[in-house]
Design an enzyme around this catalytic site. Structure first.
Site, short mmCIF file in Angstrom:
data_model
loop_
_atom_site.label_atom_id
_atom_site.label_comp_id
_atom_site.label_asym_id
_atom_site.label_seq_id
_atom_site.Cartn_x
_atom_site.Cartn_y
_atom_site.Cartn_z
N ASP A 9 0.86 -1.17 0.00
CA ASP A 9 0.00 0.00 0.00
C ASP A 9 0.91 1.24 0.00
O ASP A 9 2.11 1.12 0.28
CB ASP A 9 -0.88 -0.04 1.26
CG ASP A 9 -1.56 1.28 1.53
OD1 ASP A 9 -2.21 1.80 0.61
OD2 ASP A 9 -1.42 1.81 2.66
N ASP A 11 -0.21 5.17 0.91
CA ASP A 11 -0.44 6.17 1.95
C ASP A 11 -0.50 5.50 3.33
O ASP A 11 -1.32 4.62 3.57
CB ASP A 11 -1.75 6.93 1.69
CG ASP A 11 -1.63 7.81 0.45
OD1 ASP A 11 -0.67 8.59 0.38
OD2 ASP A 11 -2.48 7.70 -0.45
N LYS A 82 -5.98 20.09 -5.46
CA LYS A 82 -5.41 19.55 -4.20
C LYS A 82 -4.24 18.63 -4.51
O LYS A 82 -3.20 18.65 -3.83
CB LYS A 82 -6.52 18.84 -3.40
CG LYS A 82 -6.03 18.02 -2.22
CD LYS A 82 -5.90 16.55 -2.56
CE LYS A 82 -5.07 15.75 -1.61
NZ LYS A 82 -4.86 14.36 -2.01
N PRO A 124 0.24 9.60 -10.42
CA PRO A 124 1.25 10.66 -10.29
C PRO A 124 1.71 10.87 -8.84
O PRO A 124 2.88 11.18 -8.59
CB PRO A 124 0.53 11.91 -10.82
CG PRO A 124 -0.55 11.37 -11.71
CD PRO A 124 -0.97 10.07 -11.11
#
Ligand code: XBP
Ligand code: MG
Length: 264
Positions: A9, A11, A82, A124
């Site tokens: 994973d 984050d 964001k 990205p």
């Protein structure tokens, strides 16, 4: 069963990025003149919804904040802005990799394993994080990237893990997942992939009973992990040979039914 791949994973697992995401959301809200502020407690609650666009939509529906009507049709645009802000912070080196991440990636590759990514964030964001931390393109480091924009259903649905397995060319009982959250845990388990959890700042209190092992981080020679539950007690680092042994015990185990109430 032979271990052939490790799927990471992003984050919270590769790096503690959620604070950077939270700051980027808040700065973009301010730039749009929206009187919205996601403090740490609120963000911890909003993280139950994976994906930034989905999270903004959920916030609007749940809290009906001021000026919501001006944004409802422009969520994708707000989220894009964001993301630009977030990528700039990451490119400037705002967030390092967590302990043991670079080591385990290197050891896995040296042992002939494939390494992949399964993340709800977009490609990205992963590319910028890997370039900023390892100084190499993500596509040179990882054999496959499965990212949020490629699937319809994000975690805890199994789609991202199924996509990662497919791209890596391995079956579910030849791979091991490294995750930091309950949503990630069940995304992997639903795809039949066993999971090692390294809890992050925002997920430390979650219930990881169904993980194979829960350790404070992946560990370095001079920085042993703290064993929290499951396999891996009295060890210092998660290594490819440990994972290879653990997968033998996992093969043939019936798939874990997801707990009631978890969205698909
Ligand atoms: C983390 C997420 C992401 C980030 C924000 O998922 O849920 O949505 O919070 O990123 P994972 P985006 O741990 O699976 O990577 O704004 O790009 O969605
Ligand atoms: Mg995560």
């Amino acid at each position: 069963m032979t271990l052939k791949a490790i799927i990471f994973d992003v984050d919270g697992t590769l790096a503690e990025t959620e604070e950077a995401h939270r700051v980027a959301f808040n700065e973009e809200f301010a730039a749009w003149d929206l009187p919205w502020e996601w403090d740490r407690d609120l963000y911890a609650e909003l993280l139950a919804v994976t994906g930034g666009r989905e999270r903004i939509r959920h916030y609007i529906e749940r809290y009906a904040p001021p000026k919501a009507e001006t944004v409802r049709e422009r969520i994708a645009e707000l989220h894009r802005a964001k993301s630009e802000r977030y990528m700039k912070m990451i490119a400037e080196g705002a967030v390092p990799l967590r302990p043991g991440v670079a080591r385990l990636i290197d050891e896995a590759k040296a042992a002939g394993l494939k390494v992949g990514v399964a993340t709800t964030t977009s490609t990205p964001n992963v590319e910028v994080l890997i370039e900023a931390t390892l100084g190499r393109p993500a596509r040179d480091v990882f054999d496959a990237l499965a990212c949020g924009e490629e699937v319809e259903r994000k975690k805890p649905a199994p789609d991202l893990y199924e996509l990662a397995l497919d791209k890596l060319g391995v079956s579910h009982n030849e791979a091991m997942a490294i995750e930091d959250s309950r949503n990630g845990l069940y995304a992997a388990l639903r795809a039949g992939v066993p999971v090692i959890i390294t809890p992050s700042g925002y997920t430390a209190e979650e219930d990881f009973t169904d993980a194979l092992a829960v350790v404070s981080h992946l560990g370095e020679p001079d920085m042993p992990y703290e064993h929290l539950s499951g396999l891996g007690w009295s060890r210092t680092m998660i290594t490819p040979s440990m994972l290879a042994r653990w997968i033998d015990g996992w093969a043939g185990r019936p798939s874990t039914p997801p707990p009631p109430g978890l969205p698909v």
